[in-house]
Scaffold this motif. Structure first.
Motif, PDB file in Angstrom:
ATOM      1  N   GLN A 187       0.065  52.332  23.022  1.00 54.03           N
ATOM      2  CA  GLN A 187       0.107  51.777  21.671  1.00 54.03           C
ATOM      3  C   GLN A 187      -1.308  51.729  21.115  1.00 54.03           C
ATOM      4  O   GLN A 187      -2.279  51.670  21.862  1.00 54.03           O
ATOM      5  CB  GLN A 187       0.710  50.362  21.707  1.00 54.03           C
ATOM      6  CG  GLN A 187       0.966  49.743  20.357  1.00 54.03           C
ATOM      7  CD  GLN A 187       1.862  50.576  19.502  1.00 54.03           C
ATOM      8  OE1 GLN A 187       1.438  51.578  18.909  1.00 54.03           O
ATOM      9  NE2 GLN A 187       3.122  50.188  19.407  1.00 54.03           N
ATOM     10  N   GLN A 231      -3.885  49.921  18.112  1.00 52.79           N
ATOM     11  CA  GLN A 231      -4.115  48.830  17.164  1.00 52.79           C
ATOM     12  C   GLN A 231      -5.334  49.140  16.325  1.00 52.79           C
ATOM     13  O   GLN A 231      -6.307  49.728  16.814  1.00 52.79           O
ATOM     14  CB  GLN A 231      -4.334  47.508  17.909  1.00 52.79           C
ATOM     15  CG  GLN A 231      -3.102  46.959  18.579  1.00 52.79           C
ATOM     16  CD  GLN A 231      -3.379  45.614  19.234  1.00 52.79           C
ATOM     17  OE1 GLN A 231      -4.449  45.389  19.769  1.00 52.79           O
ATOM     18  NE2 GLN A 231      -2.406  44.720  19.168  1.00 52.79           N
ATOM     19  N   PHE A 264      -0.664  53.540  11.292  1.00 54.71           N
ATOM     20  CA  PHE A 264      -1.004  52.198  11.762  1.00 54.71           C
ATOM     21  C   PHE A 264      -1.779  51.457  10.681  1.00 54.71           C
ATOM     22  O   PHE A 264      -2.474  52.071   9.868  1.00 54.71           O
ATOM     23  CB  PHE A 264      -1.867  52.260  13.031  1.00 54.71           C
ATOM     24  CG  PHE A 264      -1.163  52.846  14.214  1.00 54.71           C
ATOM     25  CD1 PHE A 264      -1.294  54.189  14.517  1.00 54.71           C
ATOM     26  CD2 PHE A 264      -0.352  52.057  15.015  1.00 54.71           C
ATOM     27  CE1 PHE A 264      -0.643  54.745  15.591  1.00 54.71           C
ATOM     28  CE2 PHE A 264       0.309  52.599  16.095  1.00 54.71           C
ATOM     29  CZ  PHE A 264       0.166  53.949  16.389  1.00 54.71           C
TER      30      PHE A 264
END
Length: 121
Positions: free
Chosen positions: A1, A3, A110
């Motif tokens: 993932q 961020q 994102f």
């Protein structure tokens, strides 16, 4: 993932400068940030595009911000920046970074958590 972590907001007087940072981090080993974006949001108004920068280095800016805001990126540390100069009270907003990132063979979008910028005397 992946961020996106933002930093650099705060309060400055009119005419001041701030630099916002947006770092992409995570467990994705093969990550390419194709395009980085900055948007801003004022309560009661629609989200406003601020600037973008492609992997090639080409940039786009909101017409009203050209000459005062500068987007840049350092791909060695997966970070992009928004340098804001000659700030005006109407630049007060929550600023968000975003990025189109390729991980493996797929593309994802994102968003950062947002950072408050206040321009006030």
């Amino acid at each position: 993932q992946v961020q996106l972590m933002q930093s650099g907001g705060g309060e400055v007087p009119p005419g001041g400068s701030l630099r916002l940072s947006c770092v992409a981090s995570g467990s994705a080993i093969h990550m390419t940030i194709y395009r980085a974006f900055w948007y801003r949001l004022v309560p009661g108004k629609e989200r406003e595009f601020v600037a973008s920068m492609a992997l090639s280095g080409s940039t786009n800016y909101a017409d009203s911000l050209k000459g005062r805001f500068i987007i840049s990126r350092d791909d060695s540390i997966n970070t992009n920046y928004l340098q804001m100069n000659s700030l005006k009270p109407e630049d007060t907003a929550v600023y968000y970074c975003a990025a189109d990132i390729r991980i493996g063979v797929k593309d994802y979008e994102f968003w950062g958590q947002g950072t408050q910028v206040t321009v006030s005397s």
